[in-house]
Design a protein around this motif. Structure first.
Motif, mmCIF file in Angstrom:
data_model
loop_
_atom_site.group_PDB
_atom_site.id
_atom_site.type_symbol
_atom_site.label_atom_id
_atom_site.label_comp_id
_atom_site.label_asym_id
_atom_site.label_seq_id
_atom_site.Cartn_x
_atom_site.Cartn_y
_atom_site.Cartn_z
ATOM 1 N N THR A 161 0.816 -1.209 0.000
ATOM 2 C CA THR A 161 0.000 0.000 0.000
ATOM 3 C C THR A 161 0.852 1.262 0.000
ATOM 4 O O THR A 161 1.920 1.287 0.597
ATOM 5 C CB THR A 161 -0.876 -0.025 1.275
ATOM 6 O OG1 THR A 161 -1.737 -1.119 1.150
ATOM 7 C CG2 THR A 161 -1.684 1.223 1.452
ATOM 8 N N THR B 181 -6.387 6.262 0.835
ATOM 9 C CA THR B 181 -6.200 5.090 1.694
ATOM 10 C C THR B 181 -7.395 4.947 2.623
ATOM 11 O O THR B 181 -7.757 5.905 3.310
ATOM 12 C CB THR B 181 -4.923 5.272 2.550
ATOM 13 O OG1 THR B 181 -3.815 5.415 1.666
ATOM 14 C CG2 THR B 181 -4.695 4.094 3.477
ATOM 15 N N LYS C 61 -11.698 -5.667 3.710
ATOM 16 C CA LYS C 61 -10.783 -5.838 2.569
ATOM 17 C C LYS C 61 -11.600 -5.985 1.276
ATOM 18 O O LYS C 61 -11.283 -5.353 0.251
ATOM 19 C CB LYS C 61 -9.879 -7.047 2.770
ATOM 20 C CG LYS C 61 -9.005 -7.192 1.540
ATOM 21 C CD LYS C 61 -7.917 -8.177 1.628
ATOM 22 C CE LYS C 61 -7.170 -8.114 0.282
ATOM 23 N NZ LYS C 61 -6.067 -8.990 0.217
ATOM 24 N N SER D 226 -14.267 -4.752 0.602
ATOM 25 C CA SER D 226 -14.874 -3.462 0.246
ATOM 26 C C SER D 226 -13.838 -2.426 -0.197
ATOM 27 O O SER D 226 -14.200 -1.303 -0.499
ATOM 28 C CB SER D 226 -15.641 -2.900 1.446
ATOM 29 O OG SER D 226 -16.617 -3.807 1.851
ATOM 30 N N GLY D 227 -12.568 -2.790 -0.143
ATOM 31 C CA GLY D 227 -11.549 -1.850 -0.646
ATOM 32 C C GLY D 227 -10.686 -1.197 0.415
ATOM 33 O O GLY D 227 -9.887 -0.309 0.090
ATOM 34 N N THR E 95 -7.473 -0.779 2.644
ATOM 35 C CA THR E 95 -6.108 -1.249 2.385
ATOM 36 C C THR E 95 -5.277 -1.339 3.667
ATOM 37 O O THR E 95 -4.136 -1.781 3.629
ATOM 38 C CB THR E 95 -5.387 -0.342 1.358
ATOM 39 O OG1 THR E 95 -5.608 1.017 1.712
ATOM 40 C CG2 THR E 95 -5.910 -0.581 -0.047
ATOM 41 N N ASP F 282 -19.079 -0.805 3.037
ATOM 42 C CA ASP F 282 -18.970 -1.177 1.625
ATOM 43 C C ASP F 282 -19.546 -0.063 0.734
ATOM 44 O O ASP F 282 -18.913 0.373 -0.228
ATOM 45 C CB ASP F 282 -19.714 -2.505 1.405
ATOM 46 C CG ASP F 282 -19.451 -3.067 0.030
ATOM 47 O OD1 ASP F 282 -18.273 -3.348 -0.252
ATOM 48 O OD2 ASP F 282 -20.401 -3.179 -0.766
ATOM 49 N N ALA G 108 -17.335 3.111 1.038
ATOM 50 C CA ALA G 108 -16.041 3.013 0.341
ATOM 51 C C ALA G 108 -16.217 3.280 -1.154
ATOM 52 O O ALA G 108 -15.416 3.987 -1.772
ATOM 53 C CB ALA G 108 -15.422 1.636 0.577
ATOM 54 N N LYS G 109 -17.293 2.755 -1.726
ATOM 55 C CA LYS G 109 -17.546 2.981 -3.169
ATOM 56 C C LYS G 109 -17.754 4.470 -3.436
ATOM 57 O O LYS G 109 -17.217 5.037 -4.379
ATOM 58 C CB LYS G 109 -18.787 2.202 -3.616
ATOM 59 C CG LYS G 109 -18.540 0.706 -3.667
ATOM 60 C CD LYS G 109 -19.690 -0.002 -4.401
ATOM 61 C CE LYS G 109 -19.395 -1.485 -4.531
ATOM 62 N NZ LYS G 109 -19.661 -2.224 -3.281
ATOM 63 N N HIS H 243 -14.387 6.409 -3.078
ATOM 64 C CA HIS H 243 -13.485 6.233 -4.221
ATOM 65 C C HIS H 243 -14.007 6.971 -5.448
ATOM 66 O O HIS H 243 -13.228 7.564 -6.194
ATOM 67 C CB HIS H 243 -13.268 4.742 -4.512
ATOM 68 C CG HIS H 243 -12.225 4.138 -3.613
ATOM 69 N ND1 HIS H 243 -10.911 4.572 -3.606
ATOM 70 C CD2 HIS H 243 -12.290 3.173 -2.681
ATOM 71 C CE1 HIS H 243 -10.230 3.887 -2.715
ATOM 72 N NE2 HIS H 243 -11.036 3.030 -2.129
#
Ligand code: PEP
Ligand code: MN
Length: 335
Positions: free
Chosen positions: A88, A96, A118, A120-121, A123, A319, A322-323, A326
């Motif tokens: 990472t 992050t 993890k 769900s993204g 790091t 989840d 996180a989407k 990002h």
């Protein structure tokens, strides 16, 4: 003091300048940027005559730095610091996501949550083993056993781990931890900060409950002046007159710190507001303000969490969040 060098400076002249400064007990921090190389001079520079240095053939400019923090100062190091932890990268344009429970409670709990965040993204996996609790009668964390369980979760998922150190005597037990967290209550524990400066692991330095930006950066300076430049700053809310939320998220801190320092800045919306329903609503503000990441408390059974259940979001909520984060980060980068 900062010395900006001309492009492609003569190496022999540069070496003799550095040697001359070091003879005067000045330590020289060299930062090689895309267009210019900068020398950051730390020590008692009062006796150094800037005109003498300006007159050198290899020197373009010399400036005195007013701020008391030198290593953390962006003027010393205009390029953003990028911290690499396993696979990472933190800082330098990435987003992050650190996620996990407030406290490690059992192997099943930490491994289960680690797998979910993890997927769900996330790091980096967070989880407290040593807990700074206001009451001595509250759960104090699983201690060394908690650290072992974090390592199992890392083995199972590959996620690097971040966890809080409260006592410098525990440092040997943190040798396998990837990022050492210094909590808000220890931001000005100077003996702890000094020791963390003498080792190489990245340090996540949370803002003290009522710390000014300068006090916070001076705490980073304690770590950096010892030789460890891997410091991540974390805004986690400050104390004000408001009592509705646990703290107040100072979103302006992200903007100010991005202006003052090259160190990565992340935001902890969980401790800032103390309410799970608010976390997905305030977290995007961190990304919009330019944060390098977030650290978010996630629990699979918040009603029964031993610590900070009311501010912990469920894995499904993480989840979705996180989407969104990002997506927003991509949008902000296109700007
Ligand atoms: C934590 O991250 O679990 C924690 C105790 O945070 P802070 O030091 O910001 O209160
Ligand atoms: Mn917590």
């Amino acid at each position: 003091m900062i010395v900006v060098l001309k492009q492609n400076p003569n190496q022999t002249q540069l070496d003799s300048l550095i040697a001359w400064l070091e003879e005067k007990q000045i330590s020289v921090n060299k930062s090689v940027g895309t267009s210019h190389t900068i020398l950051g001079l730390v020590g008692d520079t009062a006796a150094i005559d800037p005109d003498l240095i300006s007159a050198l053939e290899i020197v373009e400019d010399v400036k005195r730095v007013q701020e008391p923090y030198k290593h953390a100062n962006k003027k010393f190091h205009p390029e953003p610091t990028v911290i690499r932890v396993r696979d990472t990268q933190i800082g330098g344009g990435t987003l992050t996501l650190m996620a996990g429970p407030c406290s490690v409670e059992s192997e099943e709990q930490i491994v289960g949550i680690a797998k979910q965040v993890k997927a769900s993204g996330a790091t980096v996996l967070r989880g407290g083993a040593f807990k700074p609790r206001t009451s001595p009668y509250s759960f104090q964390g699983m201690g060394l056993e908690g650290l072992e369980l974090l390592k199992i979760a890392r083995e199972e998922t590959g996620l690097p781990i971040v966890t809080e150190i409260m006592d410098i005597e525990h440092l040997p037990a943190f040798k396998d931890v990837d990022i050492i967290q210094v909590g808000a209550r220890n931001m000005q524990n100077f003996s702890l900060l000094k020791e963390l400066g003498h080792q190489e692991k990245p340090v996540l330095l949370k803002r003290g409950l009522s710390a000014t930006y300068e006090e916070w950066l001076m705490s980073a300076e304690y770590i950096m002046s010892g030789g460890n430049h891997n410091v991540i700053l974390c805004e986690r809310g400050i104390r004000t007159f408001e009592t509705y939320t646990r703290n107040i998220l100072d979103i302006g801190a992200v903007t100010v710190l991005r202006h003052l320092t090259h160190l990565p800045v992340i935001v902890d919306p969980s401790h800032a507001c103390g309410k799970a329903w608010m976390v997905p609503k305030i977290a995007p503000a961190a990304v919009a303000a330019g944060a390098d990441g977030l650290i978010i408390e996630v629990h699979n059974d918040p009603e029964h969490a031993v610590c900070d259940g009311p501010q912990s979001i469920r894995p499904e909520a993480f989840d979705a969040l996180a989407k969104k984060l990002h997506g927003l980060h991509r949008y902000m980068q296109e700007e």
